[in-house]
Design an enzyme around this catalytic site. Structure first.
Site, mmCIF file in Angstrom:
data_model
loop_
_atom_site.group_PDB
_atom_site.id
_atom_site.type_symbol
_atom_site.label_atom_id
_atom_site.label_comp_id
_atom_site.label_asym_id
_atom_site.label_seq_id
_atom_site.Cartn_x
_atom_site.Cartn_y
_atom_site.Cartn_z
ATOM 1 N N ASP A 87 0.824 -1.202 0.000
ATOM 2 C CA ASP A 87 0.000 0.000 0.000
ATOM 3 C C ASP A 87 0.866 1.263 0.000
ATOM 4 O OD1 ASP A 87 -2.358 1.444 -0.018
ATOM 5 O OD2 ASP A 87 -3.193 0.449 1.751
ATOM 6 N N ASP A 139 -10.734 2.069 -3.162
ATOM 7 C CA ASP A 139 -11.244 1.836 -1.815
ATOM 8 C C ASP A 139 -12.773 1.852 -1.785
ATOM 9 O OD1 ASP A 139 -8.736 1.566 -0.761
ATOM 10 O OD2 ASP A 139 -8.684 3.522 0.217
#
Length: 754
Positions: free
Chosen positions: A496, A566
């Site tokens: 990430d 997301d």
């Protein structure tokens, strides 16, 4: 990929050991070399010594360039493959349009330096120590080796050499371009702008540009606009790719609204740092597309004897509309770019623990989730954030990559062993390039972050960006990742990256070298990925950046999949996934089934709807299984089994957008056809019924008109009277009627060739 120095093997590998094509003047007018084993390769690169014209033929595409009387490398043709006997006359520089528009501006050049009266976008701009900034490049020599062509150019007086590099893909016709700049002068000079090259389209005034824009939780919106006189700039100044623009473009003709027909020129930049693509229509209606690292706040000092290798800029042509352009990119990515190409593994069905536990992870909780995930057919269990350092929330712990002893008193081994016993492999979330100020690493090495001395250090998500350009930071990041893999049986990293750059200073180097950070950071990022994969060839990696903020063809050479967004609202994802697949394959597009209602819109969607939305890509489960009912588990188990029966078609097949969710469409329909044609899968979605109108008839694509196909409903129903079996011609010409009524409804069907 050590830009500015001797490159490491990998992304910035220079063309070396290139064997030249000997041109025997007087005996041969044409020199033609094909790749070794020519019978199995459709790539042909030829050079006509009389006209000084290069012709590249690959798949259904022909690309022609020549050396004109001014020794400029000039584009002559890019489009549908021409006949074998078609020949081009010598390239001729375009005349000046007026004293304001000299020939150097009107001639469509492949790569041009800023100098000699140039006003259009230059591919290369250099400042020399004496203040000179004039650069005029002329053809010097060339080499052909199989599917690769290199052309060397040199400044008219200075020892600045530029080698243009072309590599053609025989299956798709996609051309990979790059440039290598070499300093053979006696002093360092500074590169202020450098592109991989320029794509020149036929002159015209009726072009339409497509590109992708977005933001966090709203990535991959397809934009369309006419190509106007002037310049359109697509870019990121954020240090990485960014979600605001994606480094992809497609250009076709205005008014062509058939997704499966018409000429399309498309391209994508393989670079994960700050980048720029310019689309410029000049005063004589010539359209030029240039791309490379962003020149904003950038320069790169090149010492005597050093080389600078640009990123790759990929370009292709399709006569089958934007749908055909997408399918060519998908095929190229899966067969030529991703790790283990041309035979990468299919994406496993994944479970991620984030929504169930957040930062509150521990051994007992993860073990319980693993058992639930295995019961529905999950193949990979991934533990997300919260397992390391003193990580209790997003304010602390980043940078301290040791297993938290309170949460996992026996380390990760008991959890990993349990996951393996349940028939799954194990994955782990990491964010290697970031650090919290509240961490042991930052307290020990505050100088390791991007910063300007005596200026504030702007935090995003309570974290700072480690300066990966520093050799010591690069070494630290590789070492802790390598240690995790050596000490644990980890099959997968979710890598990430949750903020963009600020204060991009590098005070440890000379001030004139600080702006190298934009390139050296990215090249070290790639080199870590490359070295990890070389040492641990079975590990798989997902590129994630707060959603889809680091999605590009540069990092795709090192990762197996992308986290798309997301935003996992299954209805929103129809639009996000639609835009993603214009440029990137469904085989690298992660799509999760999460809880409903979602945090994004507070919209309630059925579990089958959520599954069908996610089954259009690489399926993952992110819901809190602790809250599922017995019926939820039964539904999930059934749909995961169905997905496994179709995933090769979805991930590797040919994608057709029968109805796009763009422009507020009430419907969205995709069809995927297996490479060998044995199976087709149709996903249909309805937002809301209106005034009793039936769902639009679906006219399928890509089937064998003479073969028979049996239809089976995975979810939903075909209309009454639909035959159980019919010819490909029937499904494509008569079409398929689907029973969908109400709000947020979905259906899916398979067609199996008999």
């Amino acid at each position: 990929m050590d830009q500015g120095k001797t490159p490491r093997p990998g992304f910035f590998r220079c063309l070396q050991n290139v064997v030249g094509c000997a041109i025997v003047l007087g005996l041969f007018a044409v020199c033609s070399l094909q790749i070794a084993g020519a019978q199995s390769s459709p790539v042909h690169i030829r050079f006509d010594a009389d006209s000084r014209v290069f012709r590249i033929d690959a798949a259904n595409t022909t690309y022609v360039l020549g050396i004109n009387e001014n020794q400029q490398v000039q584009t002559l043709y890019w489009g549908r493959q021409l006949a074998e006997g078609d020949h081009f006359s010598a390239a001729k520089a375009m005349p000046e349009a007026a004293s304001f528009d000299l020939s150097v501006n009107t001639t469509p050049q492949e790569f041009v330096g800023w100098g000699g009266g140039l006003y259009v976008e230059p591919d290369l701009k250099i400042t020399f120590p004496n203040g000179n900034r004039d650069l005029v490049l002329k053809y010097l020599s060339h080499k052909i080796e199989g599917d690769q062509l290199s052309i060397t150019m040199k400044d008219i007086s200075l020892d600045v050499y530029v080698t243009l590099q072309y590599k053609a893909d025989g299956e798709t016709g996609i051309l990979r371009r790059s440039a290598e700049i070499e300093n053979r002068t006696d002093a360092p000079f500074t590169i202020e702008q450098v592109f991989a090259g320029t794509w020149n389209l036929p002159r015209g005034t009726d072009y339409r540009l497509r590109y992708l824009t977005g933001r966090w939780a709203g990535e991959n919106t397809v934009q369309e606009q006419p190509v106007h006189p002037g310049k359109t700039v697509l870019e990121s100044r954020r240090g990485t790719t960014g979600a605001q623009n994606n480094p992809w473009f497609a250009i076709d003709r205005i008014g062509n609204n058939d997704a499966e027909d018409g000429n399309v020129w498309f391209g994508a930049l393989g670079w994960s740092g700050s980048w720029k693509i310019t689309v410029e229509q000049d005063q004589l209606q010539q359209v030029r597309v240039s791309g490379g690292p962003n020149s904003f706040d950038f320069d790169y000092r090149l010492q005597k004897g050093e080389h600078f290798q640009t990123p790759y800029f990929y370009g292709g042509y399709s006569s089958d509309g934007i749908g055909g352009a997408s399918r060519l990119l998908h095929r190229f990515e899966i067969d030529s770019l991703v790790p283990h190409a041309p035979h990468p593994a299919l994406r496993p069905v994944l479970y991620n623990s984030w929504e169930a536990t957040g930062f509150d992870v521990n051994e007992a909780g993860q073990l319980a989730l693993a058992e639930k995930a295995a019961s529905i057919g999950v193949e990979r269990f991934v533990m997300d954030d919260g397992w390391f350092g003193q990580r209790k929330d997003d304010r602390a712990g980043l940078g301290d990559w040791y297993v938290n002893p309170q949460k996992f008193p026996h380390g990760l081994k008991p959890l990993i062993d349990k996951v393996h016993s349940l028939g799954m492999d194990f994955g782990l979330w990491v964010e290697p390039e970031m650090v919290n100020p509240d961490s042991d690493l930052y307290r020990k090495h505050p100088d390791w972050v991007l910063n300007f001395p005596d200026r504030p250090r702007t935090e995003g998500r309570h974290q700072l960006v480690l300066n990966l350009a520093r050799p010591d930071v690069r070494a630290y990041v590789f070492q802790f990742l390598d240690k995790l893999l050596n000490e644990n049986d980890i099959a997968f990293f979710k890598w990430d990256y949750n903020r963009n750059w600020s204060e991009p200073g590098w005070p440890a180097v000379a001030s004139e070298d600080e702006k190298k950070v934009y390139v050296d950071f990215t090249r070290n990022y790639y080199s870590i990925l490359e070295e990890l994969r070389e040492k641990h060839p079975k590990v798989e990696i997902e590129s994630c950046s707060g959603g889809g903020s680091r999605v590009d063809l540069g990092v795709l050479r090192y990762v197996d999949e992308f986290w798309t967004s997301d935003n996992t609202d299954a209805f929103d994802r129809l639009l996000i996934q639609n835009g993603f697949t214009y440029a990137y394959s469904p085989g690298v597009m992660m799509a999760w089934v999460t809880d409903s209602p979602t945090w994004v819109n507070n919209r309630t969607l059925s579990l089958p709807y959520r599954f069908l939305s996610s089954m259009q890509g690489s399926l993952g489960i992110g819901a809190n299984l602790n809250k599922w009912t017995t019926e939820d588990f039964a539904t999930a188990k059934q749909m995961i089994a169905q997905y496994k029966a179709i995933r090769e078609t979805v991930q590797r097949g040919s994608l057709y957008r029968l109805i796009t969710p763009e422009h507020d469409s009430e419907q969205s329909v995709t069809e995927s056809v297996a490479r060998d044609g044995h199976q087709a899968v149709v996903f249909a979605f309805l937002h809301s019924s209106m005034e009793g109108y039936p769902y639009p008839r679906l006219y399928l694509r890509g089937l064998d008109a003479h073969a028979r196909y049996r239809i089976t409903a995975m979810d939903g129903k075909p209309a009454n009277g639909t035959p159980a079996e019919a010819s490909g011609a029937y499904w494509m010409e008569h079409g398929l009627d689907v029973q969908l009524r109400g709000d947020f409804q979905a259906a899916a069907f398979t067609l199996e060739r008999q």
